[in-house]
Design a protein around this motif. Structure first.
Motif, PDB file in Angstrom:
ATOM      1  N   ALA A 297       1.029  -1.239   0.047  1.00  0.00           N
ATOM      2  CA  ALA A 297      -0.029   0.108   0.053  1.00  0.00           C
ATOM      3  C   ALA A 297       0.853   1.105  -0.048  1.00  0.00           C
ATOM      4  O   ALA A 297       2.125   1.237   0.710  1.00  0.00           O
ATOM      5  N   VAL A 298       0.848   2.085  -0.891  1.00  0.00           N
ATOM      6  CA  VAL A 298       1.440   3.227  -0.871  1.00  0.00           C
ATOM      7  C   VAL A 298       0.807   4.612  -0.804  1.00  0.00           C
ATOM      8  O   VAL A 298      -0.390   4.820  -1.694  1.00  0.00           O
ATOM      9  N   ARG A 299       1.111   5.415   0.028  1.00  0.00           N
ATOM     10  CA  ARG A 299       0.362   6.725   0.019  1.00  0.00           C
ATOM     11  C   ARG A 299       0.788   7.589  -1.068  1.00  0.00           C
ATOM     12  O   ARG A 299       1.533   7.548  -1.771  1.00  0.00           O
ATOM     13  N   THR A 300      -0.230   8.629  -1.349  1.00  0.00           N
ATOM     14  CA  THR A 300      -0.359   9.468  -2.448  1.00  0.00           C
ATOM     15  C   THR A 300       0.921  10.604  -2.043  1.00  0.00           C
ATOM     16  O   THR A 300       0.756  11.205  -0.707  1.00  0.00           O
ATOM     17  N   PRO A 301       2.034  10.864  -2.750  1.00  0.00           N
ATOM     18  CA  PRO A 301       2.944  11.854  -2.369  1.00  0.00           C
ATOM     19  C   PRO A 301       2.443  13.275  -2.185  1.00  0.00           C
ATOM     20  O   PRO A 301       1.493  13.566  -2.997  1.00  0.00           O
ATOM     21  N   PRO A 302       2.645  14.101  -1.185  1.00  0.00           N
ATOM     22  CA  PRO A 302       2.098  15.420  -1.222  1.00  0.00           C
ATOM     23  C   PRO A 302       2.555  16.287  -2.161  1.00  0.00           C
ATOM     24  O   PRO A 302       3.702  16.203  -2.517  1.00  0.00           O
ATOM     25  N   LYS A 303       1.764  17.214  -2.697  1.00  0.00           N
ATOM     26  CA  LYS A 303       2.287  18.182  -3.705  1.00  0.00           C
ATOM     27  C   LYS A 303       3.138  19.189  -2.988  1.00  0.00           C
ATOM     28  O   LYS A 303       3.099  19.263  -1.724  1.00  0.00           O
ATOM     29  N   GLU A 304       3.979  19.820  -3.772  1.00  0.00           N
ATOM     30  CA  GLU A 304       4.789  20.985  -3.070  1.00  0.00           C
ATOM     31  C   GLU A 304       3.912  22.001  -2.210  1.00  0.00           C
ATOM     32  O   GLU A 304       4.318  22.201  -1.104  1.00  0.00           O
ATOM     33  N   GLU A 305       2.779  22.542  -2.684  1.00  0.00           N
ATOM     34  CA  GLU A 305       2.171  23.362  -2.034  1.00  0.00           C
ATOM     35  C   GLU A 305       1.476  22.904  -0.874  1.00  0.00           C
ATOM     36  O   GLU A 305       0.955  23.464  -0.007  1.00  0.00           O
TER      37      GLU A 305
ATOM     38  N   GLU B 155      -7.735  14.743  -8.096  1.00  0.00           N
ATOM     39  CA  GLU B 155      -7.911  13.365  -8.940  1.00  0.00           C
ATOM     40  C   GLU B 155      -6.838  13.223  -9.941  1.00  0.00           C
ATOM     41  O   GLU B 155      -6.440  12.193 -10.144  1.00  0.00           O
ATOM     42  N   GLU B 156      -6.433  14.308 -10.640  1.00  0.00           N
ATOM     43  CA  GLU B 156      -5.233  14.393 -11.681  1.00  0.00           C
ATOM     44  C   GLU B 156      -3.831  13.891 -10.995  1.00  0.00           C
ATOM     45  O   GLU B 156      -2.967  13.178 -11.585  1.00  0.00           O
ATOM     46  N   TRP B 157      -3.632  14.251  -9.801  1.00  0.00           N
ATOM     47  CA  TRP B 157      -2.408  14.051  -8.945  1.00  0.00           C
ATOM     48  C   TRP B 157      -2.283  12.613  -8.641  1.00  0.00           C
ATOM     49  O   TRP B 157      -1.334  12.041  -8.640  1.00  0.00           O
ATOM     50  N   ILE B 158      -3.678  11.992  -8.160  1.00  0.00           N
ATOM     51  CA  ILE B 158      -3.530  10.897  -7.872  1.00  0.00           C
ATOM     52  C   ILE B 158      -3.440   9.785  -9.088  1.00  0.00           C
ATOM     53  O   ILE B 158      -2.515   8.751  -8.907  1.00  0.00           O
ATOM     54  N   THR B 159      -4.123  10.136 -10.160  1.00  0.00           N
ATOM     55  CA  THR B 159      -3.841   9.536 -11.387  1.00  0.00           C
ATOM     56  C   THR B 159      -2.448   9.290 -11.686  1.00  0.00           C
ATOM     57  O   THR B 159      -1.948   8.476 -12.392  1.00  0.00           O
ATOM     58  N   THR B 160      -1.631  10.616 -11.786  1.00  0.00           N
ATOM     59  CA  THR B 160      -0.276  10.908 -12.231  1.00  0.00           C
ATOM     60  C   THR B 160       0.717   9.928 -11.279  1.00  0.00           C
ATOM     61  O   THR B 160       1.337   9.188 -11.887  1.00  0.00           O
ATOM     62  N   HIS B 161       0.283   9.871 -10.077  1.00  0.00           N
ATOM     63  CA  HIS B 161       0.920   8.866  -9.231  1.00  0.00           C
ATOM     64  C   HIS B 161       1.066   7.657  -9.681  1.00  0.00           C
ATOM     65  O   HIS B 161       1.922   6.501  -9.663  1.00  0.00           O
ATOM     66  N   ALA B 162      -0.467   7.028 -10.070  1.00  0.00           N
ATOM     67  CA  ALA B 162      -0.529   5.329 -10.328  1.00  0.00           C
ATOM     68  C   ALA B 162       0.095   5.315 -11.684  1.00  0.00           C
ATOM     69  O   ALA B 162       0.783   4.148 -11.659  1.00  0.00           O
TER      70      ALA B 162
ATOM     71  N   LYS C 124      -8.753   4.229 -16.129  1.00  0.00           N
ATOM     72  CA  LYS C 124      -8.865   4.816 -17.553  1.00  0.00           C
ATOM     73  C   LYS C 124      -7.456   5.279 -17.999  1.00  0.00           C
ATOM     74  O   LYS C 124      -7.110   4.995 -19.142  1.00  0.00           O
ATOM     75  N   SER C 125      -6.886   5.817 -16.794  1.00  0.00           N
ATOM     76  CA  SER C 125      -5.523   6.498 -17.269  1.00  0.00           C
ATOM     77  C   SER C 125      -4.626   5.450 -17.575  1.00  0.00           C
ATOM     78  O   SER C 125      -3.915   5.463 -18.553  1.00  0.00           O
ATOM     79  N   LEU C 126      -4.560   4.431 -16.765  1.00  0.00           N
ATOM     80  CA  LEU C 126      -3.712   3.284 -17.107  1.00  0.00           C
ATOM     81  C   LEU C 126      -3.944   2.444 -18.128  1.00  0.00           C
ATOM     82  O   LEU C 126      -2.957   1.877 -18.951  1.00  0.00           O
TER      83      LEU C 126
END
Length: 445
Positions: A44-52, A67-74, A115-117
């Protein structure tokens, strides 16, 4: 009856630790393996925080989930997974006040991530493909866990209950398959292609190549195996899983040189402005659960790793070129590029290794930072195993006068086609003349 997820026991502690963070919610990905009988979650991997967001200012409503940030992480995490592993779900840890809205948020995330993957995949899905994805909801106060699944092939899919069962040493004795695939792919750049779109042309070429891999013959330890037989059939099974022990299978990939006689092939003459050539030897690895896996499951996992690894490193190269050279390049020039090399890193308490890619000038520290950021995993420099030599991309434009060269190509192609068309007539005439002479001599005698 719902699906059952067998989960690495350490994940329970990881989720518990995340729930103590002073935030209204924490999101992340579930990594594991699907099979027709049961599913396995090994990370299990937590979503990394954005800089801001690295300050303590946190949004208080689930509507603010990026949603976009989590999808990019995936997408980034999927590149780091060997064959057999995938992002099979999403989790969210919330306060009791937000728990009511968390299931809707999870549903949106699951479909968005899948969908992104799916856009990046070049391999074809199997008949027995499992499309259920896990939505895990954890209450930060009570630690209560609710697991549901959604069929991502059905946009109207409703949630189904699923079992979430912890198990110690879940992946300590999974089976590994290794192979090296020699790559020599020639991709023509059509003269009609707008702005010589290298990335799009490369993708199209890889798509054709992936079909060759799908149709290839795989030898496991020197043998062609029936897909429906058990992978461990005839082998001594490992007993006890208190220590990490992996059974390795050496695999050879035999690519068909041409289609069978039942397929009719046609030749197409196209005017090209250049070509892209991918050359090298890529290391591929896949893992499969040890619960009576079938040969076809193992081969499918390895096929997907072969296709994914070349596609992933081409994407990484083009992303790097855009960063360093800009998205728009006016002229097509002769260029040599080195594809990023593949490396593997062990996972504590598991026989599975995770993957990544590095350019030649990248230091170990950069790789370590990437593992911490994307997989929340600390890696020792000495544990980073680079397994490949140099793999290259050669972009070759037509150097002579384009119009003259194209005319020569067309003239040459036309002559060849006419020669092929007339060959049968020439042979027929020759046979007829020979028959006439033979007949004349026979009757003269």
């Amino acid at each position: 009856m719902g699906r059952t997820y067998f989960v690495e026991e350490t994940i329970g502690q990881y989720l518990s630790d995340l729930s103590t963070k002073l935030k209204p919610y924490v999101t992340g990905l579930l990594i594991g393996q699907c099979s027709p009988q049961r599913d396995y979650v090994i990370r299990a991997v937590r979503t990394p925080p954005k800089e801001e967001q690295k300050e303590d200012i946190s949004p208080s409503k689930l509507a603010s989930i990026d949603e976009e940030w989590i999808t990019t992480h995936a997408n980034q995490v999927s590149r780091m997974l060997p064959g057999g592993l995938l992002v099979l779900g999403v989790f969210i840890i919330t306060t009791p006040e937000l728990s009511k809205d968390s299931q809707n948020a999870l549903r949106k995330l699951i479909f968005s991530v899948e969908k992104s993957l799916n856009k990046r995949r070049l391999w074809k899905s199997a008949e027995e493909e499992v499309w259920d994805r896990a939505a895990l909801q954890v209450c930060s106060t009570t630690k209560k866990i609710v697991c549901r699944t959604y069929d991502v092939q059905d946009p109207k899919s409703s949630a189904k209950p699923a079992d979430w069962k912890y198990q110690s040493a879940l992946s300590t004795s999974w089976l590994a398959l290794d192979c090296t695939v020699n790559v020599n792919i020639h991709i023509p750049l059509l003269a009609t292609s707008p702005n010589h779109d290298l990335e799009k042309n490369t993708k199209n070429g890889l798509n054709r190549w992936s079909k060759q891999i799908e149709d290839s013959v795989f030898l496991i330890n020197g043998q062609v195996r029936d897909g429906d037989t058990e992978l461990l059939e005839g082998q001594k099974k490992l007993r006890g899983n208190t220590q990490s022990s992996t059974q390795f299978s050496d695999v050879k990939v035999l690519t068909q040189l041409s289609q069978g006689s039942s397929h009719r092939s046609t030749a197409t003459v196209q005017v090209c402005s250049g070509s892209i050539n991918l050359k090298g030897a890529v290391k591929c690895k896949a893992y499969i659960h040890n619960n009576k896996p079938k040969v076809k499951e193992a081969i499918q996992a390895l096929k997907r790793d072969i296709i994914n690894t070349l596609n992933d490193r081409c994407e990484i190269l083009f992303e790097d070129l855009i960063i360093n050279e800009g998205p728009h390049k006016k002229n097509l020039e002769r260029e040599y590029h080195v594809l990023p090399q593949r490396l593997f890193v062990p996972v504590a308490g598991s026989s599975v290794m995770l993957s990544d890619y590095k350019f030649g000038d990248e230091a170990a520290g950069e790789i370590q930072e990437r593992f911490v950021e994307l997989l929340d995993q600390s890696v020792q420099a000495e544990d980073i195993l680079v397994v490949e030599g140099i793999n290259t991309v050669d972009i070759c434009p037509v150097t002579d006068n384009t119009d003259d060269t194209q005319q020569k190509q067309l003239t040459k192609a036309t002559l060849l086609l006419k020669l092929q068309q007339n060959m049968g007539v020439v042979i027929a005439v020759a046979v007829a003349v020979f028959a006439s002479i033979f007949s004349f001599n026979y009757f003269s005698d």
